[in-house]
Scaffold this active site. Structure first.
Site, PDB file in Angstrom:
ATOM      1  N   HIS A   1     -42.912   7.100  23.473  1.00 41.78           N
ATOM      2  CA  HIS A   1     -41.585   7.690  23.687  1.00 41.78           C
ATOM      3  C   HIS A   1     -41.774   8.847  24.682  1.00 41.78           C
ATOM      4  CE1 HIS A   1     -37.489   8.563  23.170  1.00 41.78           C
ATOM      5  NE2 HIS A   1     -37.441   8.973  21.918  1.00 41.78           N
TER       6      HIS A   1
ATOM      7  N   ARG B   1     -33.757  17.117  26.156  1.00 39.33           N
ATOM      8  CA  ARG B   1     -33.865  15.719  26.596  1.00 39.33           C
ATOM      9  C   ARG B   1     -33.089  15.535  27.897  1.00 39.33           C
ATOM     10  NH1 ARG B   1     -34.871  11.628  22.978  1.00 39.33           N
ATOM     11  NH2 ARG B   1     -34.809  10.350  24.861  1.00 39.33           N
TER      12      ARG B   1
ATOM     13  N   CYS C   1     -38.280  15.056  16.541  1.00 40.89           N
ATOM     14  CA  CYS C   1     -37.589  14.342  17.627  1.00 40.89           C
ATOM     15  C   CYS C   1     -36.170  13.967  17.227  1.00 40.89           C
ATOM     16  CB  CYS C   1     -38.381  13.102  18.019  1.00 40.89           C
ATOM     17  SG  CYS C   1     -38.722  12.022  16.616  1.00 40.89           S
TER      18      CYS C   1
ATOM     19  N   GLN D   1     -39.230  11.752  25.271  1.00 37.87           N
ATOM     20  CA  GLN D   1     -39.231  12.706  24.163  1.00 37.87           C
ATOM     21  C   GLN D   1     -40.354  13.731  24.366  1.00 37.87           C
ATOM     22  OE1 GLN D   1     -37.066  12.634  21.298  1.00 37.87           O
ATOM     23  NE2 GLN D   1     -37.929  14.689  21.189  1.00 37.87           N
TER      24      GLN D   1
ATOM     25  N   ASP E   1     -41.890  13.268  12.374  1.00 38.16           N
ATOM     26  CA  ASP E   1     -40.958  12.197  12.744  1.00 38.16           C
ATOM     27  C   ASP E   1     -40.669  11.391  11.473  1.00 38.16           C
ATOM     28  OD1 ASP E   1     -39.481  10.246  14.091  1.00 38.16           O
ATOM     29  OD2 ASP E   1     -41.226   9.260  14.990  1.00 38.16           O
TER      30      ASP E   1
ATOM     31  N   ARG F   1     -34.718   0.791  26.184  1.00 35.82           N
ATOM     32  CA  ARG F   1     -35.205   1.054  24.823  1.00 35.82           C
ATOM     33  C   ARG F   1     -35.444  -0.302  24.182  1.00 35.82           C
ATOM     34  NH1 ARG F   1     -33.338   5.194  20.112  1.00 35.82           N
ATOM     35  NH2 ARG F   1     -34.480   6.522  21.519  1.00 35.82           N
TER      36      ARG F   1
HETATM   37  N1  NVA Z   1     -40.470   6.899  15.639  1.00 41.09           N
HETATM   38  C1  NVA Z   1     -39.026   6.814  15.682  1.00 41.09           C
HETATM   39  C2  NVA Z   1     -38.496   7.716  16.734  1.00 41.09           C
HETATM   40  C3  NVA Z   1     -37.000   7.802  16.827  1.00 41.09           C
HETATM   41  C4  NVA Z   1     -36.561   8.658  17.953  1.00 41.09           C
HETATM   42  C5  NVA Z   1     -38.622   5.376  15.921  1.00 41.09           C
HETATM   43  O1  NVA Z   1     -39.275   4.677  16.705  1.00 41.09           O
HETATM   44  O2  NVA Z   1     -37.654   4.907  15.303  1.00 41.09           O
HETATM   45  N1   CP Z   2     -35.130  11.280  19.561  1.00 44.65           N
HETATM   46  C1   CP Z   2     -34.455  10.183  19.924  1.00 44.65           C
HETATM   47  O1   CP Z   2     -34.883   9.409  20.790  1.00 44.65           O
HETATM   48  O2   CP Z   2     -33.270  10.031  19.281  1.00 44.65           O
HETATM   49  P1   CP Z   2     -32.331   8.743  19.323  1.00 44.65           P
HETATM   50  O3   CP Z   2     -33.044   7.634  18.630  1.00 44.65           O
HETATM   51  O4   CP Z   2     -31.070   9.180  18.613  1.00 44.65           O
HETATM   52  O5   CP Z   2     -32.060   8.401  20.764  1.00 44.65           O
END
Ligand code: NVA
Ligand code: CP
Length: 299
Positions: free
Chosen positions: A126, A284, A256, A129, A216, A99
């Site tokens: 992502h 997930r 998400c 997801q 989101d 990540r």
């Molecule tokens: N768009 C959000 C998704 C979190 C799962 C982010 O990147 O923070």
């Molecule tokens: N949806 C998702 O990826 O959640 P987190 O940021 O909590 O991992």
């Protein structure tokens, strides 16, 4: 090397087979208890996480594997370059989920990885997801004559969803404020893959005929400095009871997560019987386990 940095790192057939395998796996964990026995998963996280960490860590262990979680300053003391990090983990582990802030970091890690690498969220995509989301859509309704409307930021989640919808034949409608559209390259790629995509700046137009309404957060991880301008740009893009009424009868609400109730979605819609957000979150784990089985050639 088999990677999953983008939805399109798998073929359409592979993507759909992983979804089917995930639906099957969900019912048959007892049969697969040792599938990752002797394997180690590195979880390399530059950003915080609840669902991604829980689902990978718990899911890999559930199938007999050993997950190792690294975050923040613990990643190569923050001093090593990405090549050395990739060379190191390739010698100790079998699979990595990363990540990162910048998608470029994933590409650089992948260039030097000798083991499969999975995108656990970057600024661009992502894909895990989207895999779980389309699994959820399949379980709740199937893909035929199905429309998913995404309202809000044309970000990582929207980009992967557009590609996943193209792969599964789900119509994708998106409404974003001007200046927050999804990636043009990804939209073109999704269309080239046969995707039926319509983009709007008006949320009401996007949700017409939608079987699933998805949103989101308005301020993604890494965008915190823009919070004030984003909250103002997105104020007409809230998923609320009024917007849900415009969607198809019985439309489901998706997110998400994490969700900021009162911003991108009202608490009422979030907790309504239409909301399938916890099914999405649970999926997930099943989707990623099926993905990891595919990448480690266990299917
Ligand atoms: N768009 C959000 C998704 C979190 C799962 C982010 O990147 O923070
Ligand atoms: N949806 C998702 O990826 O959640 P987190 O940021 O909590 O991992």
């Amino acid at each position: 090397m088999s990677n999953f940095l983008s939805v399109t790192d798998r073929t359409k057939q592979e993507f759909n087979a992983i979804i089917d395998n995930a639906i099957e796996l969900k019912k048959s964990y007892a049969k697969h208890r040792d599938v990752f026995k002797g394997k180690t998963l590195l979880m390399y996280f530059e950003k915080p996480s609840t669902r991604t960490r829980l689902s990978f860590e718990s899911g890999f262990a559930k199938l007999g594997g050993h997950p190792i979680f690294f975050t923040g300053g613990h990643i190569s003391s923050g001093k090593e370059d990405l090549r050395d990090t990739a060379e190191m983990y390739s010698r100790f582990t079998d699979l990595v989920v990363a990540r990162v802030y910048s998608h470029e970091a994933l590409v650089e890690l992948a260039r030097h990885s000798k083991i499969p690498i999975i995108n656990g969220l970057s600024d661009l995509e992502h894909p895990c997801q989207a895999l779980a989301d389309l699994m959820t859509v399949k379980e709740h309704r199937g893909f035929e004559n199905t429309t998913l409307a995404y309202i809000g930021d044309g970000n990582n989640v929207a980009n992967s969803l557009a590609l996943a919808c193209a792969y599964t034949g789900v119509k994708f409608k998106i409404a974003t404020p001007k200046g927050y559209e999804m990636s043009k390259d990804i939209a073109a790629k999704a269309k080239a893959l046969g995707g039926n995509i319509e983009a709007f700046n008006d949320a009401k137009q996007a949700v017409q005929g939608a079987d699933f309404v998805y949103t989101d957060v308005w301020v993604s991880m890494g965008d915190e400095k823009e919070e004030r301008q984003r909250l103002s740009a997105f104020k007409d893009y809230q998923v609320n009871g009024e917007l849900m009424k415009i969607a198809s009868l019985g439309a489901k609400f998706m997110h998400c997560l994490p969700a900021i109730k009162g911003k991108e979605v009202t608490a009422e819609v979030f907790s309504s019987p239409q909301s399938i957000v916890y099914d999405q979150a649970e999926n997930r784990m099943h989707a990623q386990n099926a993905l990891m089985m595919h990448l480690l050639e266990k299917h």
